[in-house]
Write a protein that holds these residues in place. Structure first.
Motif, PDB file in Angstrom:
ATOM      1  N   SER A   1       0.872  -1.051   0.104  1.00  0.00           N
ATOM      2  CA  SER A   1       0.315  -0.112   0.283  1.00  0.00           C
ATOM      3  C   SER A   1       1.054   0.800   0.062  1.00  0.00           C
ATOM      4  N   THR A   2       0.773   2.374  -0.639  1.00  0.00           N
ATOM      5  CA  THR A   2       1.438   2.660  -0.865  1.00  0.00           C
ATOM      6  C   THR A   2       0.287   4.854  -0.580  1.00  0.00           C
ATOM      7  N   ASN A   3       0.825   5.740  -0.041  1.00  0.00           N
ATOM      8  CA  ASN A   3      -0.307   7.143   0.131  1.00  0.00           C
ATOM      9  C   ASN A   3       0.530   7.998   0.412  1.00  0.00           C
ATOM     10  N   CYS A   4       0.589   8.872  -0.268  1.00  0.00           N
ATOM     11  CA  CYS A   4       1.581   9.670  -0.552  1.00  0.00           C
ATOM     12  C   CYS A   4       0.705  10.674   0.318  1.00  0.00           C
ATOM     13  N   ASP A   5       0.900  11.789   1.898  1.00  0.00           N
ATOM     14  CA  ASP A   5       0.061  12.563   2.058  1.00  0.00           C
ATOM     15  C   ASP A   5       0.483  14.606   1.630  1.00  0.00           C
ATOM     16  N   ASN A   6       0.860  14.530   0.638  1.00  0.00           N
ATOM     17  CA  ASN A   6       1.642  15.811  -0.059  1.00  0.00           C
ATOM     18  C   ASN A   6       0.518  15.686  -0.705  1.00  0.00           C
ATOM     19  N   CYS A   7       0.027  14.685  -1.695  1.00  0.00           N
ATOM     20  CA  CYS A   7      -1.228  14.879  -2.738  1.00  0.00           C
ATOM     21  C   CYS A   7      -1.843  14.119  -3.188  1.00  0.00           C
ATOM     22  N   GLY A   8      -1.956  13.462  -2.055  1.00  0.00           N
ATOM     23  CA  GLY A   8      -3.390  12.206  -1.857  1.00  0.00           C
ATOM     24  C   GLY A   8      -3.668  10.929  -2.303  1.00  0.00           C
ATOM     25  N   TYR A   9      -1.935  11.029  -3.401  1.00  0.00           N
ATOM     26  CA  TYR A   9      -2.044  10.014  -4.137  1.00  0.00           C
ATOM     27  C   TYR A   9      -2.044   8.405  -3.502  1.00  0.00           C
ATOM     28  N   LYS A  10      -2.687   7.183  -4.124  1.00  0.00           N
ATOM     29  CA  LYS A  10      -2.885   5.750  -2.908  1.00  0.00           C
ATOM     30  C   LYS A  10      -2.945   5.562  -4.384  1.00  0.00           C
ATOM     31  N   ASP A  11      -2.252   4.028  -3.605  1.00  0.00           N
ATOM     32  CA  ASP A  11      -2.021   2.552  -5.088  1.00  0.00           C
ATOM     33  C   ASP A  11      -1.719   1.531  -4.331  1.00  0.00           C
ATOM     34  N   ASN A  12      -2.573   0.959  -4.302  1.00  0.00           N
ATOM     35  CA  ASN A  12      -2.331  -0.653  -3.735  1.00  0.00           C
ATOM     36  C   ASN A  12      -2.387  -1.969  -4.341  1.00  0.00           C
ATOM     37  N   GLU A  13      -1.750  -3.027  -4.074  1.00  0.00           N
ATOM     38  CA  GLU A  13      -1.276  -3.794  -5.057  1.00  0.00           C
ATOM     39  C   GLU A  13      -0.926  -5.674  -3.376  1.00  0.00           C
ATOM     40  N   VAL A  14      -0.873  -6.157  -5.044  1.00  0.00           N
ATOM     41  CA  VAL A  14      -1.149  -7.455  -4.762  1.00  0.00           C
ATOM     42  C   VAL A  14      -0.440  -8.772  -5.325  1.00  0.00           C
ATOM     43  N   LYS A  15       0.932  -8.987  -4.783  1.00  0.00           N
ATOM     44  CA  LYS A  15       1.835  -9.911  -5.565  1.00  0.00           C
ATOM     45  C   LYS A  15       1.671 -11.227  -4.767  1.00  0.00           C
ATOM     46  N   SER A  16       2.371 -11.975  -5.514  1.00  0.00           N
ATOM     47  CA  SER A  16       2.326 -13.194  -5.099  1.00  0.00           C
ATOM     48  C   SER A  16       3.975 -13.496  -4.325  1.00  0.00           C
ATOM     49  N   GLY A  17       3.233 -14.899  -2.790  1.00  0.00           N
ATOM     50  CA  GLY A  17       5.116 -14.274  -2.477  1.00  0.00           C
ATOM     51  C   GLY A  17       5.345 -15.620  -2.490  1.00  0.00           C
ATOM     52  N   ALA A  18       4.853 -16.512  -3.935  1.00  0.00           N
ATOM     53  CA  ALA A  18       5.300 -18.224  -3.897  1.00  0.00           C
ATOM     54  C   ALA A  18       6.453 -17.983  -5.725  1.00  0.00           C
ATOM     55  N   ALA A  19       6.439 -19.688  -6.287  1.00  0.00           N
ATOM     56  CA  ALA A  19       7.152 -19.372  -7.146  1.00  0.00           C
ATOM     57  C   ALA A  19       6.077 -19.342  -8.130  1.00  0.00           C
ATOM     58  N   VAL A  20       6.918 -19.282  -9.581  1.00  0.00           N
ATOM     59  CA  VAL A  20       5.660 -19.214 -10.636  1.00  0.00           C
ATOM     60  C   VAL A  20       5.725 -20.524  -9.919  1.00  0.00           C
ATOM     61  N   SER A  21       3.849 -20.803 -10.599  1.00  0.00           N
ATOM     62  CA  SER A  21       3.654 -21.867 -10.775  1.00  0.00           C
ATOM     63  C   SER A  21       3.642 -22.520 -12.267  1.00  0.00           C
ATOM     64  N   ALA A  22       3.888 -23.874 -12.219  1.00  0.00           N
ATOM     65  CA  ALA A  22       3.664 -24.733 -13.612  1.00  0.00           C
ATOM     66  C   ALA A  22       3.114 -24.668 -14.685  1.00  0.00           C
ATOM     67  N   GLN A  23       1.813 -24.207 -14.068  1.00  0.00           N
ATOM     68  CA  GLN A  23       0.502 -24.455 -14.845  1.00  0.00           C
ATOM     69  C   GLN A  23      -0.628 -23.247 -14.582  1.00  0.00           C
ATOM     70  N   GLY A  24      -1.313 -23.100 -15.648  1.00  0.00           N
ATOM     71  CA  GLY A  24      -1.965 -21.682 -15.430  1.00  0.00           C
ATOM     72  C   GLY A  24      -3.548 -22.519 -14.943  1.00  0.00           C
ATOM     73  N   ARG A  25      -4.546 -21.926 -14.444  1.00  0.00           N
ATOM     74  CA  ARG A  25      -5.579 -22.261 -13.834  1.00  0.00           C
ATOM     75  C   ARG A  25      -6.610 -21.654 -13.828  1.00  0.00           C
ATOM     76  N   LYS A  26      -8.090 -21.868 -14.502  1.00  0.00           N
ATOM     77  CA  LYS A  26      -9.042 -21.369 -14.072  1.00  0.00           C
ATOM     78  C   LYS A  26     -10.614 -21.646 -13.466  1.00  0.00           C
ATOM     79  N   LEU A  27     -10.564 -20.347 -12.619  1.00  0.00           N
ATOM     80  CA  LEU A  27     -11.902 -20.838 -11.404  1.00  0.00           C
ATOM     81  C   LEU A  27     -13.158 -20.507 -12.262  1.00  0.00           C
TER      82      LEU A  27
END
Length: 561
Positions: A380-406
């Motif tokens: 999470s990033t929040n700038c007190d000067n201009c009010g810009y906000k940004d949120n991101e979600v990243k994987s904390g594991a290795a790259v999977s060998a296959q894709g998945r469809k839910l």
């Protein structure tokens, strides 16, 4: 006075077919309700008698007029006494006696409110406000309305004393102050009037501030369809003297030279207005079917949110830090005490630079473990000067060998509360309403299914409805947004939600885990060459890469020889 002619039946009682509602153009000098006896407590039936819709007050007043005509008895003051109660009050300007009038009324499909109006006959001081007569709601509310035409400016607005109004396109934020019963046009008019108040002084004392504020005022005048006041108008205002200032607010005369027909057909620069109220007692009128509670209005949306600790303290629902000093050691956790199960609660911070204004800021990162899935990183990033906000979600594991469809089949409203992790590489689709979002849209999100659908609606409505005349398919797109809102409100059931992630980093909560969920279909597949190329996986060598490093110096030596 604006009147709605739709049949309205609120949650408390049956109301007449025609119910007037207050607008910003009304002089809010109606206020007097029956007084309660000091020896009896009001019941639910008494609440209906005290807080009646304005239409009932008007009907009672008409009956009183008819009775006076037939019997020849009673006066106008006696009839007014049935509607409003007048209380002598001290004027804070001239310190003489003025009059406060109160009206206890009920806004259809909202709740009970108290309209208060003060006027002083000596100095002409007038003000009005609205107060909530109900309890603080369990959650706060955030209303968002996209204004694209003149009709949207006439939407009724109930603003409590805890509500903050924000207009992102104009970079205007109105902090909480006294409550108001007005319209969107009234909010814009009040803002323009307040900004214009000291402009003649700024023009000579602060030319730079005058130019920036005048630019905002010009945008507000374009929304209202008003012309810029001439230079001689300022002189006339100074000559008015004690008779009062010129008002551009809801009760002031418009400075536009357009006729009534031209005003109704004029183009309004598109913008969005947001009302954020932690008490949950604000309201913005919606269009369309009243029984749908706004779900059929593509330009109107409401989102409830849990209050923060600071907001609860502001509303007086929690102790402040000074009074709750004794409770500091009873909250949180301490790893030194052996509480190792809270390892994931640690938040890391690292310095960075804002991508919008280049000001220094801190980015916070936290590791979260999703049961029966994998670890993820939330940043999470929040700038007190201009009010810009940004949120991101990243994987904390290795790259999977296959894709998945839910594939999730949504069958009832309870499915909207499922947790959903959508990574930045996942595509999102709902075939029933022809919604297909390519990978990368919205970035990474960790929220509920309802929150994800609401974010899709907010992004699409802001990007398309705010284009104004440049969009030739705006009307058709409003129909699509209506379908999306019907999906969010579960009016269209069942429907299918598809998350296709070639890296298998997306997740839909299974409430029956570790047992399988019959509503979720999981499909594992091998990525294609093009998918690996888009993800940059074709050029990655993770096998025997040490041999290539050892071979590189030998090749160089041979070349030199």
């Amino acid at each position: 006075m604006k009147r709605t002619t739709e049949p309205s039946e609120g949650p408390l009682q049956k109301r007449p077919n025609t119910e007037p509602t207050l607008s910003a153009d009304d002089d809010v000098e109606i206020a007097d309700a029956p007084t309660m006896s000091s020896t009896t407590q009001p019941t639910a039936q008494d609440s209906k008698d005290f807080f009646k819709p304005i239409g009932d007050y008007v009907a009672d007043d008409d009956n009183a007029v008819a009775a006076t005509t037939i019997d020849g008895e009673g006066t106008i003051a006696e009839r007014e006494q049935k509607m409003v109660e007048e209380i002598p009050s001290l004027c804070m300007d001239c310190h003489k006696e003025g009059m406060t009038r109160m009206l206890l009324t009920y806004i259809p499909y909202f709740r009970e409110v108290i309209v208060v109006s003060f006027s002083c006959p000596h100095c002409g001081n007038r003000n009005s406000e609205i107060q909530s007569a109900g309890q603080i709601q369990s959650k706060g509310c955030l209303y968002t309305v996209h204004v694209t035409n003149v009709a949207d400016l006439n939407r009724q607005v109930v603003k409590s004393e805890h509500c903050t109004i924000n207009i992102p396109e104009l970079q205007i934020e109105i902090p909480p102050k006294k409550g108001q019963l007005t319209t969107i046009e009234g909010v814009i008019s009040d803002t323009l009037r307040d900004l214009e108040l000291d402009q003649p002084l700024r023009k000579h004392m602060q030319p730079e501030a005058y130019a920036k504020i005048e630019e905002v005022c010009n945008k507000l005048r374009d929304i209202l369809g008003e012309d810029k006041p001439a230079e001689d108008a300022e002189v006339q205002d100074e000559e008015i003297g004690s008779s009062g200032l010129r008002s551009l607010g809801p009760v002031g005369a418009s400075s536009s030279s357009m006729s009534a027909e031209e005003k109704a057909n004029r183009k309004v620069p598109p913008f969005s207005i947001r009302l954020e109220d932690p008490s949950g007692n604000s309201f913005v009128e919606f269009m369309g079917d009243v029984y749908g509670k706004g779900m059929s209005d593509a330009k109107w949306s409401k989102r409830d949110f849990p209050r923060t600790k600071e907001q609860n303290e502001l509303l007086g629902l929690a102790h402040t830090d000074a009074t709750a000093a004794d409770d500091v050691h009873t909250t949180g956790f301490d790893k030194n005490e052996g509480e190792t199960e809270f390892d994931n609660e640690e938040v890391y911070t690292f310095a960075g630079v804002c991508s919008s204004c280049n000001a220094p800021l801190e980015t916070r990162m936290k590791k979260v473990n999703i049961p029966y899935f994998k670890d993820i990183l939330i940043m999470s990033t929040n700038c007190d000067n201009c009010g810009y906000k940004d949120n991101e979600v990243k994987s904390g594991a290795a790259v999977s060998a296959q894709g998945r469809k839910l594939t999730l089949k949504v069958e009832d409203k309870e499915d909207l509360s499922r947790d959903v992790l959508k990574s930045e590489t996942a595509g999102f689709a709902i075939p029933e309403i022809d919604l297909h979002l390519s990978p990368g849209t919205l970035g990474g999100r960790f929220t509920t299914l309802e929150g994800l659908l609401q974010q899709v609606y907010d992004e699409l409505s802001e990007r398309v409805l705010m284009r104004g005349d440049s969009s030739t398919q705006a009307s058709n797109f409003e129909g699509f947004l209506g379908k999306l809102k019907s999906v969010i409100s579960c009016e269209t059931l069942p429907y299918t939600v598809i998350l296709d992630d070639p890296l298998a980093n997306s997740y839909i909560q299974n409430p029956y885990a570790p047992d399988p969920d019959e509503q979720i279909v999981e499909e594992v597949y091998d990525r294609t060459y093009d998918q690996n190329e888009d993800l940059g996986l074709n050029d990655i060598n993770v096998d025997n890469y040490m041999e290539e490093e050892d071979a590189a110096p030998a090749t160089t030596t041979t070349t030199e020889a």
